[in-house]
Structures are given as structure tokens and as C-alpha cells.
Design an enzyme around this catalytic site. Structure first.
Site, PDB file in Angstrom:
ATOM      1  NE  ARG A 286      -0.506   1.884   3.565  1.00 37.20           N
ATOM      2  CZ  ARG A 286       0.652   2.514   3.803  1.00 37.20           C
ATOM      3  NH1 ARG A 286       1.747   1.842   4.141  1.00 37.20           N
ATOM      4  NH2 ARG A 286       0.719   3.832   3.677  1.00 37.20           N
TER       5      ARG A 286
ATOM      6  NE  ARG B  40      -6.292   0.484  -2.109  1.00 37.25           N
ATOM      7  CZ  ARG B  40      -5.894   1.080  -0.976  1.00 37.25           C
ATOM      8  NH1 ARG B  40      -4.632   1.030  -0.611  1.00 37.25           N
ATOM      9  NH2 ARG B  40      -6.753   1.731  -0.230  1.00 37.25           N
TER      10      ARG B  40
ATOM     11  CD  GLN C 157      -3.780   2.338   7.028  1.00 41.01           C
ATOM     12  OE1 GLN C 157      -4.399   2.801   7.983  1.00 41.01           O
ATOM     13  NE2 GLN C 157      -4.361   2.116   5.867  1.00 41.01           N
TER      14      GLN C 157
ATOM     15  CG  ASP D 182      -3.478   7.701  -1.561  1.00 38.78           C
ATOM     16  OD1 ASP D 182      -3.079   6.548  -1.793  1.00 38.78           O
ATOM     17  OD2 ASP D 182      -3.459   8.194  -0.421  1.00 38.78           O
TER      18      ASP D 182
ATOM     19  CG  ASN E 179      -3.156  11.556   2.413  1.00 42.17           C
ATOM     20  OD1 ASN E 179      -2.445  10.793   1.768  1.00 42.17           O
ATOM     21  ND2 ASN E 179      -2.943  11.784   3.695  1.00 42.17           N
TER      22      ASN E 179
END
Length: 309
Positions: A44, A74, A171, A212, A222
């Protein structure tokens, strides 16, 4: 340590679902297994997904259907589709060389972003806040926002990092604190909802996040929780800085309203690492990302420039 690499005709990557308890390396030799690893977040982070996509095209060996499935694995992180398109546009015999170049470019970009971001922050020593994981685990080495933090630490300018836990998959708690501990950087973990409050209380010099996807107007997608930090930073007068490679800028997406936000399995909210938190039958919403409007962003740092939206 490299998060992802090409070794003996296969992809080797760190299984991030096992951290911080175990450091496990997966060896992937087919596209289906790679798509599965992307879906369950074994790999990721936008830049790492780009490198994974590039290597995945090599594994696909020109199979258009497999390449299309990989590209869509994704939807929010533009780096995945960008890298797949870059490599798949070439003849299969040139794919590996192109994928290795994307890997090497990412490593160099992280070094450059770290230097550029550290130079942007004023003060002899700085105290920063960050969300999600933006270190070497999200890239190949060093990282984006966490790469800036590593550069500050190496230069003796880092006072402390406040890392948000980053619900629902933690995360920040699982990965960012693990990376900060490995580099010996001073840090403390906070719950997501404490971020805006602590910004308002003072003593934070900057918020550093990754991205992202960055729309053409500077809106940034994000990890969920970024927008709340941006609002808190705006109210507190704290610089809110996005650190991401040029490949994350998507000129074909005019603004944040046009960014597809991935909705993930609701069970990620009702359970944490297999432990049920909510009563059976509880429904949940689970957007994986949010969008921060450009007018809340102080600067976007890439490997080539500093953009002030």
C-alpha cells in the site's frame, strides 16, 4: 530496506499486514496474487502501488485483461494506473527495464522530496504531526512526508513526531511508529480525533501528509482524517504541507469532486484485527480517503518543485 523490489523474475515485497509483529517478505510470481496483495493492503502507499503496478505489467506478459484488472485494483491512488499505463504502452520485452526505471526514479524522488521539504520548514528544531504511513513502506525507500521527517532527524532538526493512529486499519499505529522507531526518531502516538485539538493547543510547527491523488487545481486525496487535520491546522495557523511525487499529480482530474474515493469493507470499521468492536449486524461506512481542498494547503512538495496552491 526496500519495501518492494524485483528479484529473480518475481516481485518481493514486505507484507504490511503482518507489521509490527512480524517482518514477512512475500514472493509474487503472478498477477492474480499481486492483485490480492494490493486489495488486502499487503502492499500500500501510492508510490509503492505504482512500483507494484509497473512490476505487475511485467508479470502479465502482455495479457491485456490482466493488465486492466491490475490497473483498477485501487481506484483512488493515481500512481497505480499511471505506472501500469507507462509500462504497458511499451513492447513486453521493454517492460522490465521500464519498471526498474520507475523503481529507481521513486527512490531518487524520495531523497529529493526529503531535502526540499526539510528546507521548507523554518526553525532550528521542529515538531510535526502526520497521518497514515508515508515512509519507506509506502514507497520503496525513505518515503514522502516521512522522508521529510527522516531528513530532519538525520540533520538534528527533529524535535518530535506526533503520529495519528489512522483508523480503521491503524497504519499510523502499526507502520509509522515502527518506521520511526527503526530510525530512532522521537515520537508519540495519538488517536485520530486528538489531532485537531492538539494543533489548537499550540506547539506544532507543521502537519506533513502524503497524497494518493492531486487534482489539477491542487485539491488532494489522502487517507481519511487528512481533511480534519487541514481544518485544524487552518484554525491554528499551522502550515499544512503535502509531500508527493510528480506522478501523483493528475492533470486529467480537474478538482477533488472528480476523484473516485474508494469505499472499503465495512467490517474494517466494526472489527480491529479480527476483534469485533460493534454488535453483530451493525452497519458501517468506510471511505478509505478524503479530499482536502487546495485553499487549506500551504504547499505541495514534489521532487522537482514547491507548489503553493
Amino acid at each position: 530496506m526496500r519495501t518492494i523490489d524485483w528479484v529473480d523474475d518475481a516481485i518481493e515485497l514486505v507484507d504490511q499486514t503482518k507489521l509490527p509483529d512480524e517482518l514477512v517478505t512475500l514472493r509474487i510470481t503472478d498477477v492474480d496474487t499481486l492483485i490480492g496483495a494490493i486489495g488486502r493492503l499487503a502492499v500500500r502507499g501510492a508510490p509503492a502501488l505504482g512500483v507494484a503496478g509497473a512490476f505487475g505489467v511485467v508479470l502479465a506478459r502482455g495479457d491485456a485483461a490482466q493488465i486492466a484488472r491490475l490497473r483498477a485494483a485501487r481506484p483512488t491512488a493515481v500512481n497505480l494506473a499511471w505506472a501500469v499505463d507507462q509500462v504497458s504502452a511499451l513492447p513486453p520485452e521493454q517492460a522490465l527495464e521500464a519498471a526498474l526505471r520507475i523503481r529507481d526514479d521513486d527512490i531518487a524522488a524520495c531523497v529529493a522530496m526529503g531535502e526540499r521539504g526539510a528546507a521548507l520548514l523554518e526553525g532550528e528544531r521542529v515538531r510535526v504531526m502526520t497521518v497514515c504511513n508515508t515512509g519507506g513502506l509506502a514507497c520503496v525507500e525513505r518515503g514522502t512526508a516521512l522522508g521529510v521527517i527522516q531528513t530532519l532527524h538525520e540533520r538534528g532538526r527533529l524535535d518530535e513526531v506526533l503520529a495519528l493512529e489512522t483508523r480503521p486499519l491503524l497504519q499510523g499505529a502499526r507502520l509509522t511508529t515502527w518506521e520511526l522507531a527503526r530510525m530512532g526518531a522521537p515520537h508519540r502516538l495519538i488517536v485520530d480525533s486528538a489531532g485537531p485539538y492538539l494543533l489548537g493547543r499550540g506547539g506544532i510547527d507543521a502537519v506533513l501528509i502524503g497524497a494518493d491523488r492531486i487534482a489539477a487545481n491542487g485539491d488532494v486525496a489522502n487517507k481519511i482524517g487528512s481533511y480534519a487535520l487541514a481544518l485544524g491546522a487552518e484554525r491554528a495557523g499551522v502550515p499544512f504541507i503535502v509531500v508527493a511525487p510528480e506522478s501523483t499529480i493528475d492533470e486529467s482530474t480537474p478538482n477533488g469532486d472528480k476523484i473516485t474515493i474508494e469505499d472499503r469493507d465495512p467490517s474494517e470499521v466494526t472489527r480491529v484485527r479480527g476483534v469485533r468492536l460493534a454488535p453483530k449486524g451493525t452497519q458501517a461506512l468506510n471511505p478509505a480517503f478524503d479530499v482536502t481542498p487546495h485553499d487549506l494547503i500551504t504547499a505541495i512538495v514534489t521532487e522537482k518543485r514547491v507548489i503553493k496552491p
